[in-house]
Design an enzyme around this catalytic site. Sequence first.
Site, PDB file in Angstrom:
ATOM      1  N   LYS A  16       0.825  -1.212   0.000  1.00  0.00           N
ATOM      2  CA  LYS A  16       0.000   0.000   0.000  1.00  0.00           C
ATOM      3  C   LYS A  16       0.854   1.253   0.000  1.00  0.00           C
ATOM      4  CE  LYS A  16      -2.429  -1.075   3.693  1.00  0.00           C
ATOM      5  NZ  LYS A  16      -2.279  -2.489   4.002  1.00  0.00           N
ATOM      6  N   GLY A  40       3.080  -1.176   8.797  1.00  0.00           N
ATOM      7  CA  GLY A  40       4.463  -0.882   8.430  1.00  0.00           C
ATOM      8  C   GLY A  40       4.554  -0.851   6.937  1.00  0.00           C
ATOM      9  N   THR A 238      -7.114  -7.730  13.494  1.00  0.00           N
ATOM     10  CA  THR A 238      -6.690  -6.608  14.321  1.00  0.00           C
ATOM     11  C   THR A 238      -7.952  -6.024  14.972  1.00  0.00           C
ATOM     12  OG1 THR A 238      -5.239  -4.684  14.390  1.00  0.00           O
ATOM     13  CG2 THR A 238      -6.754  -4.827  12.500  1.00  0.00           C
ATOM     14  N   ARG A 302       8.972 -10.558  11.141  1.00  0.00           N
ATOM     15  CA  ARG A 302       8.525 -11.956  11.063  1.00  0.00           C
ATOM     16  C   ARG A 302       8.423 -12.412   9.612  1.00  0.00           C
ATOM     17  NH1 ARG A 302       3.035 -12.208  14.518  1.00  0.00           N
ATOM     18  NH2 ARG A 302       2.740 -10.134  13.681  1.00  0.00           N
ATOM     19  N   ASP A 332       5.910  -8.682 -10.547  1.00  0.00           N
ATOM     20  CA  ASP A 332       7.255  -9.112 -10.953  1.00  0.00           C
ATOM     21  C   ASP A 332       7.758 -10.304 -10.143  1.00  0.00           C
ATOM     22  OD1 ASP A 332       7.150  -6.885  -9.002  1.00  0.00           O
ATOM     23  OD2 ASP A 332       9.266  -7.417  -8.725  1.00  0.00           O
TER      24      ASP A 332
HETATM   25  P1  IMP Z   1      -2.455  -6.514  16.259  1.00  0.00           P
HETATM   26  O1  IMP Z   1      -2.954  -5.572  15.205  1.00  0.00           O
HETATM   27  O2  IMP Z   1      -1.045  -6.211  16.704  1.00  0.00           O
HETATM   28  O3  IMP Z   1      -3.404  -6.669  17.413  1.00  0.00           O
HETATM   29  O4  IMP Z   1      -2.376  -7.988  15.595  1.00  0.00           O
HETATM   30  C1  IMP Z   1      -3.541  -8.686  15.182  1.00  0.00           C
HETATM   31  C2  IMP Z   1      -3.292  -9.445  13.883  1.00  0.00           C
HETATM   32  O5  IMP Z   1      -3.158  -8.522  12.805  1.00  0.00           O
HETATM   33  C3  IMP Z   1      -2.002 -10.275  13.876  1.00  0.00           C
HETATM   34  O6  IMP Z   1      -2.210 -11.439  13.110  1.00  0.00           O
HETATM   35  C4  IMP Z   1      -1.009  -9.364  13.177  1.00  0.00           C
HETATM   36  O7  IMP Z   1       0.048 -10.089  12.583  1.00  0.00           O
HETATM   37  C5  IMP Z   1      -1.912  -8.743  12.118  1.00  0.00           C
HETATM   38  N1  IMP Z   1      -1.435  -7.426  11.660  1.00  0.00           N
HETATM   39  C6  IMP Z   1      -1.474  -6.268  12.329  1.00  0.00           C
HETATM   40  N2  IMP Z   1      -0.980  -5.269  11.579  1.00  0.00           N
HETATM   41  C7  IMP Z   1      -0.626  -5.806  10.407  1.00  0.00           C
HETATM   42  C8  IMP Z   1      -0.077  -5.273   9.187  1.00  0.00           C
HETATM   43  O8  IMP Z   1       0.162  -4.071   9.031  1.00  0.00           O
HETATM   44  N3  IMP Z   1       0.157  -6.169   8.187  1.00  0.00           N
HETATM   45  C9  IMP Z   1      -0.149  -7.490   8.306  1.00  0.00           C
HETATM   46  N4  IMP Z   1      -0.671  -8.027   9.406  1.00  0.00           N
HETATM   47  C10 IMP Z   1      -0.916  -7.195  10.443  1.00  0.00           C
END
Ligand code: IMP
Length: 433
Positions: A16, A40, A238, A302, A332
């Site tokens: 994004k 991120g 989330t 991770r 790609d």
């Molecule tokens: P939390 O948002 O830290 O509570 O995590 C809840 C779930 O959302 C977990 O499986 C995280 O790995 C996933 N998650 C949270 N933010 C992101 C992101 O920006 N990208 C991908 N997965 C995310």
Amino acid sequence: MPGIVLIGAQWGDEGKGKATDLIGSHVDYVARFNGGNNAGHTVVVGDEAYALHLLPSGIISPHVVPVIGNGVVVDPEVLFQEIDGLQSRGVDCSRLLVSEEAHVIASYHRVIDKVTERFLGKHRIGTTGRGIGPAYADKVNRVGIRVHDLFNERHLHDKVEASLHQKNQMLVKLYNRRPIDVDATTDELLRLGVRLKPYVANTSLALNRALDEGRSVLFEGGQATMLDVDHGTYPFVTSSNPTAGGACTGTGVGPTRITRVIGVAKAYVTRVGEGPFPTELHDEQGEWLRRQGHEFGVTTGRPRRCGWFDAVVTRYAVQVNGLTDIALTKLDVLTGLKEIPICVAYDVELEDGTRERCEDMPVDQSRFAAAKPVYETMPGWSEDISQARSFEELPATCQAYVKRLEELSRCRISLIGTGPQRDHVIQLRSLVD
Ligand code: IMP
């Protein structure tokens, strides 16, 4: 004037940042509406790569006003680290506006996130450990701390006391941890408030005025559709609404102001954390995608789980977000594959033990968790596509792959990412008018 929503159409990390950055250069405001520093994204400008977690990607463009909306949970320490990091590289952050109604992530939210995950053991969510869930839980429980609370000492002390009263019982009696001190926490938050104050604003008013004056706003979602607390793979989600509706509740701008909803989807799928993922590859092929796509989290480092493109998920994203366009990223990465499977439907088991082909997302999570992908296979390509600037310059098999994804997703693909650089992109139509 355009109110453009940009969201993730899968489980996050769809790239994004790049799309936001591209659109961001044509808009006046970029407003984040959900999540916090669990997001991120890396924005590449020239030779410089910026890893952003909390700040809207518009911060890089000097003509854009970056906004952190009320739907975001703000960890002020992380915010200041990001501001310091950018300012030391010459990026001016003084235009940033932070909603006075946004909720604050305090140190105790991070503590609770980590101890809860540990306590849950095999039932853990696999959170990012940044305190996101506990901060949103406090918001809904009406014991949250909002940005404007940081400017009134007595008021803040009362709120922290109310919030910690129950948490300390839990920490001591259930988790066998030390209680958190109310006075020290209040002092810490007051100090953070002093530095935050110059950025704080009534952002709903600012955004509505901007739209009234004919300016354009990009609403930038964190995470993605399948991580939405209402529409995602609950409970492995989330704690906010990354879907398009969240753009309104998370900024205080009404739905009639939204003119375009763009979903970003990778040409394959990744997921971090726990939870069902029908097209996940547990073999060498998954390892290959991870290596080719550099699929390691920007926020946590991770390794991401990888799998083939899932058209059921994308159709669902089109439905719940009302997508007008798809931005297809990382095409790609698939270069070099002889054949590319696409999941077109699921094979699911019914209550009576019989199986059924299912074209739509099963609402029942146990059914979704046991869904088997039904694949269709397309021929791959071996040519480098990063230099292609028009659809016609792509190899024929690559064009056919994109066309098939478009057909299966039931939404037009308007942008194709062909490499990591800003100009590694094919734009099929404008995304901003
Ligand atoms: P939390 O948002 O830290 O509570 O995590 C809840 C779930 O959302 C977990 O499986 C995280 O790995 C996933 N998650 C949270 N933010 C992101 C992101 O920006 N990208 C991908 N997965 C995310």
